[in-house]
Scaffold this motif. Structure first.
Motif, PDB file in Angstrom:
ATOM      1  N   GLN A 290      45.116  11.337  61.393  1.00 16.11           N
ATOM      2  CA  GLN A 290      44.469  12.013  62.519  1.00 16.11           C
ATOM      3  C   GLN A 290      44.755  13.511  62.530  1.00 16.11           C
ATOM      4  O   GLN A 290      43.842  14.338  62.559  1.00 16.11           O
ATOM      5  N   GLN A 291      46.034  13.873  62.466  1.00 17.44           N
ATOM      6  CA  GLN A 291      46.391  15.280  62.598  1.00 17.44           C
ATOM      7  C   GLN A 291      46.008  16.115  61.373  1.00 17.44           C
ATOM      8  O   GLN A 291      45.574  17.263  61.517  1.00 17.44           O
TER       9      GLN A 291
ATOM     10  N   ILE B 144      42.322  16.822  61.535  1.00 19.16           N
ATOM     11  CA  ILE B 144      42.031  17.773  62.610  1.00 19.16           C
ATOM     12  C   ILE B 144      42.402  19.192  62.174  1.00 19.16           C
ATOM     13  O   ILE B 144      41.627  20.142  62.376  1.00 19.16           O
TER      14      ILE B 144
ATOM     15  N   ILE C 290      35.146  16.982  61.784  1.00 14.99           N
ATOM     16  CA  ILE C 290      36.106  16.135  62.480  1.00 14.99           C
ATOM     17  C   ILE C 290      35.416  14.907  63.059  1.00 14.99           C
ATOM     18  O   ILE C 290      35.936  13.793  62.994  1.00 14.99           O
TER      19      ILE C 290
ATOM     20  N   ASP D 224      41.130  12.402  72.827  1.00 15.27           N
ATOM     21  CA  ASP D 224      42.353  13.022  72.312  1.00 15.27           C
ATOM     22  C   ASP D 224      42.084  14.218  71.413  1.00 15.27           C
ATOM     23  O   ASP D 224      42.821  15.209  71.432  1.00 15.27           O
ATOM     24  N   ASP D 225      41.024  14.145  70.602  1.00 14.78           N
ATOM     25  CA  ASP D 225      40.789  15.158  69.567  1.00 14.78           C
ATOM     26  C   ASP D 225      39.775  16.217  69.957  1.00 14.78           C
ATOM     27  O   ASP D 225      39.305  16.988  69.116  1.00 14.78           O
TER      28      ASP D 225
ATOM     29  N   GLY E  59      40.327  19.880  68.864  1.00 20.03           N
ATOM     30  CA  GLY E  59      40.078  20.125  67.444  1.00 20.03           C
ATOM     31  C   GLY E  59      38.590  20.296  67.165  1.00 20.03           C
ATOM     32  O   GLY E  59      38.186  21.160  66.377  1.00 20.03           O
TER      33      GLY E  59
ATOM     34  N   ILE F 280      48.045  17.349  68.672  1.00 22.32           N
ATOM     35  CA  ILE F 280      47.089  17.145  67.586  1.00 22.32           C
ATOM     36  C   ILE F 280      47.294  18.129  66.449  1.00 22.32           C
ATOM     37  O   ILE F 280      46.793  17.919  65.333  1.00 22.32           O
TER      38      ILE F 280
END
Length: 421
Positions: free
Chosen positions: A275-276, A279, A298, A310-311, A314, A373
């Motif tokens: 995930q990170q 991002i 993304i 959550d993202d 980003g 993130i």
């Protein structure tokens, strides 16, 4: 030679309708781009932004005319942030966009009603015990009937809808803390608030919602410091939290497992760090001006839910650009500055404590989301206030904003406390 008195130039207040016009143009442009991000032009995404603009004009016009309110700076910031979130959602899922719009409209109504309630300090003092009991009951219901989602058991399903009771408890936490400590503190009052705080944080830990538990704890520190002004009080609380954290880590191995990837995301780019790392790669490709709404990468790596929850920051960095991302962050800073300024001249200690605690909660939650993130802090899964998709989250943000609004002496000029010009 006699000193001549210098004339202090009169600073005119901002023209509310001019600001609203600029905001509306921005939302029309971004709404059009979001609608154009689909294979076929999405009328739903465009219509959602038009309805939002209509809601903003109705809100400002009614309060401007009926109660002669002139201070709409906080609302403009909240409408700006909520509109950005609505646009991102519309560029991904127009159906979810309309659901978010309905919740936003309900949130604005709840915010307006709550602001009027907060205008009566005596009523707030009487409500602190019922509100505290309601908060405990909500958490108890969550513990008994909650279902697990994304690692935390803090969701309640009602038909096709899901909600997070802990989001409403945030509002109760600030309300109870500020109301309990509004008068000169007594040991009984402080003990009562500490017990309430421990019950809230403990329930959240049992639900495995460690992001929310951390937000509650930091808010407790702010309220405690605002009341005592003693850094030792905050230091003692931090030490107690460290001990509690050590106990949690010792007896709850899944906590350490959850944060084991922190600062090691590039060692497992297709596993725990997926995930990170994706991002950060997307953010790097965005540049100063971004790739354009709907043109980012993304959104291709994650399911729709993560893209606008959550993202979402980003996605904004990649598609809207670094410059706009900085403006977004500065919006939260502006809310915090407003709370600090208002707290100095607030009508009561209740307003001062509540405003600073509310602003601190929003700013800290913003930091947890953004730094999480980007791997500056461990990923906690908290939402970006006002922007991320989520009904109870959005509503609680607007209700917390009401504390800051209530601390502004101009808000209740219709009561006669401030002369109208």
């Amino acid at each position: 030679m006699a000193n001549k008195a210098k004339k202090i130039p009169h600073i005119k207040p901002i023209n509310n309708f001019a600001m609203l016009f600029v905001l509306s143009i921005f939302q029309l442009i971004t709404g059009f781009e979001a609608a154009s991000a689909h294979d076929e032009f999405s009328t739903k995404a465009m219509l959602a932004n038009i309805v939002l603009i209509a809601l903003e004009w109705v809100y400002v016009t009614l309060l401007y005319v009926i109660v002669h309110r002139r201070n709409f700076e906080l609302e403009f910031i909240a409408f700006f942030l909520s509109g950005v979130g609505l646009t991102v959602i519309g560029s991904v899922n127009p159906k979810a966009c309309f659901k978010q719009l309905i919740i936003l409209a309900v949130s604005v109504v709840a915010y307006t009603v709550f602001t009027f309630i907060l205008g009566d300090v005596d009523l707030c003092m009487k409500l602190r015990l019922p509100v505290a009991i309601a908060g405990i009951i909500l958490l108890a219901i969550n513990l008994i009937f909650g279902t697990e989602k994304y690692g935390a058991r803090n969701w309640i399903g009602i038909g096709s809808f899901t909600l997070q009771p802990s989001e409403f408890v945030k509002v109760a936490f600030i309300f109870v803390g500020a109301a309990t400590l509004e008068k000169i503190q007594t040991s009984k009052n402080i003990i009562r608030f500490i017990i309430f705080s421990v019950a809230c944080v403990g329930a959240l830990i049992l639900m495995r919602d460690f992001g929310a538990a951390l937000i509650f704890f930091v808010t407790f520190l702010i309220i405690a410091f605002m009341n005592s002004g003693d850094i030792k009080t905050a230091g003692l609380a931090v030490a107690a939290a460290g001990l509690g954290g050590a106990i949690v880590i010792k007896y709850k191995p899944y906590v350490t497992a959850r944060f084991s990837i922190y600062r090691h995301i590039w060692e497992d780019t297709y596993g725990k760090g997926y995930q990170q790392t994706h991002i950060l790669t997307g953010i790097a490709s965005g540049g100063l001006l971004g790739l354009g709404i709907g043109n980012g990468n993304i959104r291709k790596f994650f399911d729709n839910y993560l893209v606008y929850t959550d993202d979402v920051f980003g996605v904004i960095c990649e598609e809207w650009g670094y410059i706009f991302a900085v403006v977004l962050v500065l919006s939260f800073v502006a809310i915090a500055v407003s709370a600090l300024v208002n707290s100095i001249a607030a009508r009561s200690t209740f307003y001062s404590i509540a405003a600073v605690a509310g602003a601190g909660m929003l700013l800290f939650q913003c930091a947890l989301n953004i730094f999480g993130i980007t791997d500056v802090l461990p990923l906690t899964g908290v939402t970006l206030p006002f922007v991320s998709q989520g009904g109870t989250s959005l509503m609680s943000c607007w209700l917390v904003l009401a504390f800051i609004k209530a601390s502004d002496v101009r808000t209740y000029s219709y009561l006669g406390g401030v002369k109208k010009k």
